[in-house]
Motif scaffolding. Structure first.
Motif, short mmCIF file in Angstrom:
data_model
loop_
_atom_site.label_atom_id
_atom_site.label_comp_id
_atom_site.label_asym_id
_atom_site.label_seq_id
_atom_site.Cartn_x
_atom_site.Cartn_y
_atom_site.Cartn_z
N LYS A 94 -19.63 52.17 -42.78
CA LYS A 94 -18.32 51.95 -42.15
C LYS A 94 -17.44 51.08 -43.06
CE LYS A 94 -18.74 51.35 -37.71
NZ LYS A 94 -19.13 50.56 -36.52
N GLY A 95 -16.18 51.43 -43.16
CA GLY A 95 -15.29 50.61 -43.99
C GLY A 95 -13.84 50.98 -43.74
N ASP A 96 -12.94 50.22 -44.35
CA ASP A 96 -11.52 50.49 -44.17
C ASP A 96 -11.08 51.63 -45.10
OD1 ASP A 96 -11.44 48.55 -42.31
OD2 ASP A 96 -10.31 47.09 -43.50
N VAL A 97 -10.05 52.33 -44.69
CA VAL A 97 -9.55 53.45 -45.49
C VAL A 97 -8.07 53.29 -45.85
CG1 VAL A 97 -11.27 55.07 -44.63
CG2 VAL A 97 -9.07 54.87 -43.44
N ARG A 98 -7.41 52.26 -45.31
CA ARG A 98 -6.00 52.10 -45.67
C ARG A 98 -5.67 50.61 -45.83
NH1 ARG A 98 -1.51 53.93 -43.24
NH2 ARG A 98 -0.54 52.01 -43.89
N GLY A 99 -4.56 50.37 -46.54
CA GLY A 99 -4.11 49.01 -46.73
C GLY A 99 -4.88 48.29 -47.84
N GLU A 100 -4.66 46.97 -47.91
CA GLU A 100 -5.26 46.15 -48.96
C GLU A 100 -6.78 46.23 -48.97
OE1 GLU A 100 -3.70 43.98 -51.30
OE2 GLU A 100 -2.08 45.34 -50.71
N THR A 101 -7.35 46.36 -47.76
CA THR A 101 -8.81 46.33 -47.63
C THR A 101 -9.45 47.71 -47.76
OG1 THR A 101 -8.51 46.47 -45.24
CG2 THR A 101 -8.82 44.27 -46.16
N ALA A 102 -8.65 48.72 -48.10
CA ALA A 102 -9.19 50.08 -48.19
C ALA A 102 -10.27 50.18 -49.26
CB ALA A 102 -8.07 51.07 -48.49
N GLN A 103 -11.27 51.01 -49.01
CA GLN A 103 -12.28 51.28 -50.02
C GLN A 103 -11.61 51.93 -51.22
OE1 GLN A 103 -15.96 53.13 -48.24
NE2 GLN A 103 -14.60 53.39 -46.49
N PRO A 104 -12.08 51.60 -52.44
CA PRO A 104 -11.46 52.18 -53.65
C PRO A 104 -11.39 53.70 -53.61
CG PRO A 104 -13.00 50.44 -54.25
CD PRO A 104 -13.13 50.62 -52.76
N LEU A 105 -12.41 54.34 -53.06
CA LEU A 105 -12.41 55.81 -53.00
C LEU A 105 -11.18 56.32 -52.25
CD1 LEU A 105 -13.72 58.63 -53.31
CD2 LEU A 105 -14.98 58.17 -51.19
N PHE A 106 -10.83 55.67 -51.15
CA PHE A 106 -9.69 56.16 -50.37
C PHE A 106 -8.36 55.80 -51.03
CE2 PHE A 106 -12.95 57.21 -47.46
CZ PHE A 106 -12.45 58.28 -46.76
N LYS A 107 -8.32 54.69 -51.76
CA LYS A 107 -7.12 54.40 -52.55
C LYS A 107 -6.90 55.51 -53.57
CE LYS A 107 -6.98 49.39 -52.06
NZ LYS A 107 -7.19 48.07 -52.67
N TYR A 108 -7.99 55.91 -54.20
CA TYR A 108 -7.92 56.97 -55.20
C TYR A 108 -7.47 58.30 -54.58
CZ TYR A 108 -9.59 60.44 -58.61
OH TYR A 108 -9.68 61.50 -59.47
N LEU A 109 -8.10 58.65 -53.47
CA LEU A 109 -7.78 59.93 -52.83
C LEU A 109 -6.31 60.00 -52.41
CD1 LEU A 109 -10.98 60.31 -50.60
CD2 LEU A 109 -10.36 61.78 -52.54
N THR A 110 -5.82 58.90 -51.85
CA THR A 110 -4.43 58.93 -51.37
C THR A 110 -3.43 58.85 -52.53
OG1 THR A 110 -4.57 56.55 -50.92
CG2 THR A 110 -4.89 58.03 -49.06
N GLU A 111 -3.89 58.36 -53.68
CA GLU A 111 -3.02 58.42 -54.87
C GLU A 111 -2.98 59.85 -55.42
OE1 GLU A 111 -4.73 55.58 -57.57
OE2 GLU A 111 -4.01 53.90 -56.34
N GLN A 112 -4.13 60.52 -55.35
CA GLN A 112 -4.21 61.89 -55.87
C GLN A 112 -3.43 62.87 -55.02
OE1 GLN A 112 -6.07 62.90 -58.80
NE2 GLN A 112 -5.89 60.69 -59.07
N LYS A 113 -3.51 62.68 -53.71
CA LYS A 113 -2.83 63.61 -52.80
C LYS A 113 -1.98 62.82 -51.81
CE LYS A 113 -3.81 67.53 -54.37
NZ LYS A 113 -2.72 68.40 -54.84
N LYS A 114 -0.70 62.99 -51.92
CA LYS A 114 0.25 62.23 -51.11
C LYS A 114 0.37 62.82 -49.70
CE LYS A 114 1.69 60.06 -54.93
NZ LYS A 114 1.19 58.73 -55.25
N PHE A 115 0.93 62.01 -48.83
CA PHE A 115 1.20 62.47 -47.46
C PHE A 115 2.38 63.43 -47.48
CE2 PHE A 115 3.52 61.62 -43.37
CZ PHE A 115 2.60 62.27 -42.55
N GLU A 116 2.19 64.61 -46.92
CA GLU A 116 3.29 65.60 -46.91
C GLU A 116 3.69 65.97 -45.50
OE1 GLU A 116 1.94 68.75 -49.45
OE2 GLU A 116 2.29 67.58 -51.26
N GLY A 117 3.39 65.12 -44.55
CA GLY A 117 3.83 65.38 -43.18
C GLY A 117 2.74 65.98 -42.31
N PHE A 118 2.94 65.87 -41.01
CA PHE A 118 1.99 66.45 -40.05
C PHE A 118 2.39 67.88 -39.74
CE2 PHE A 118 1.98 61.85 -38.77
CZ PHE A 118 0.67 61.59 -39.13
N ASP A 119 1.42 68.65 -39.27
CA ASP A 119 1.73 69.97 -38.72
C ASP A 119 2.26 69.75 -37.31
OD1 ASP A 119 1.84 72.40 -37.53
OD2 ASP A 119 -0.25 72.94 -37.90
#
Lengths: 181, 76
Positions: A94-119
């Motif tokens: 268990k760990g954080d996925v957003r913000g300052e405390t986000a796990q490095p993996l999720f920082k990387y993933l969200t840098e690689q693929k940006k938010f493009e809106g909800f369906d």
């Protein structure tokens, strides 16, 4: 820095280098014990059962950052949860996925693929946006993870090729997975 | 004895437990994530994998946090 450079811990506390997944198609998901709002464990498990023999791995990262913020009044919301038992894909610590405390993996993933809106056609989309506005307006800004069950698809070479928001059901990702297998 | 099938990170389970506490009702906690036998028993009872499930006689049960139904079942 690529996806295979990350090391994470399984829910049993065992270190796992993502390089071990070279040659596999990966679906990386931030999961949560589901309480009515985003019931996607079952469909993820079905995807896993269908495609694991052809090289799909699903990596689930439990996160409580969105816990206790089920939207809507008590009348609309189911007052029960489903545990994640019955799931046979790999669940990590268990760990954080957003913000300052986000796990490095999720920082990387969200840098690689940006938010493009909800369906916006998804049945939960309007409720989700409303809940975010009420409880976490800042989550609507930027590329961070918006809610449970954001899914990142990684090809066999480790490229992050797609990001699916909670408003995309796992079953509808099947064609994207097949294209990479 | 009142049984509550639940798991730790389940907010609705915690509401049921707190409600029983507030009424002074004693109960056994059966954790469906930690104990496979409890998970199987709960699924057998309800035909589903959802919790909280509250039961007294392993036949009649209440799924979810519903004060009115809990009161009726336990005669509160």
């Amino acid at each position: 820095m690529g996806i295979y450079d990350f090391t994470v811990k399984t829910n049993k506390g065992v270190e796992k280098n993502l390089g071990d997944y070279k040659g596999k198609v990966l679906l990386i998901v931030n999961t949560a014990s589901k309480c009515g709002f985003t019931p996607q464990f079952k469909e993820l498990q079905e995807l896993y059962k269908t495609y694991k023999d052809r090289g799909l791995e699903i990596l689930g990262f439990p996160c409580n950052q969105f816990a206790g913020q089920e939207p809507g009044s008590n009348d609309e919301v189911q007052t029960f949860c489903r545990a994640n038992y019955g799931v046979t894909f790999q669940i990590f610590e268990k760990g954080d996925v957003r913000g300052e405390t986000a796990q490095p993996l999720f920082k990387y993933l969200t840098e690689q693929k940006k938010f493009e809106g909800f369906d916006e056609n998804h049945p939960i989309a309007a409720k989700l946006v409303e809940a975010l506005k009420q409880n976490f307006p800042e989550y609507l800004e930027g590329d961070g993870i918006k809610w449970n069950f954001t899914k990142f698809l990684v090809d066999k070479e480790g490229n992050v090729v797609a990001r699916f928001e909670p408003t995309t059901n796992p079953a509808s990702i099947a064609k994207d997975i097949e294209a990479l297998l | 004895m009142v049984k509550v099938y639940s798991f730790e990170a389940c907010p609705w389970c915690n509401k049921v437990k707190k409600y029983l506490d507030s009424k002074g009702v004693e109960y056994e906690v059966h954790d469906v994530e930690l104990n496979a036998e409890d998970a199987a028993a709960c699924e057998k009872l309800t035909g589903d994998t959802a919790v909280p499930v509250l039961t007294v006689d392993d036949k009649n049960y209440i799924l979810g946090f519903d004060k009115a139904k809990i009161d009726a079942l336990l005669g509160l």
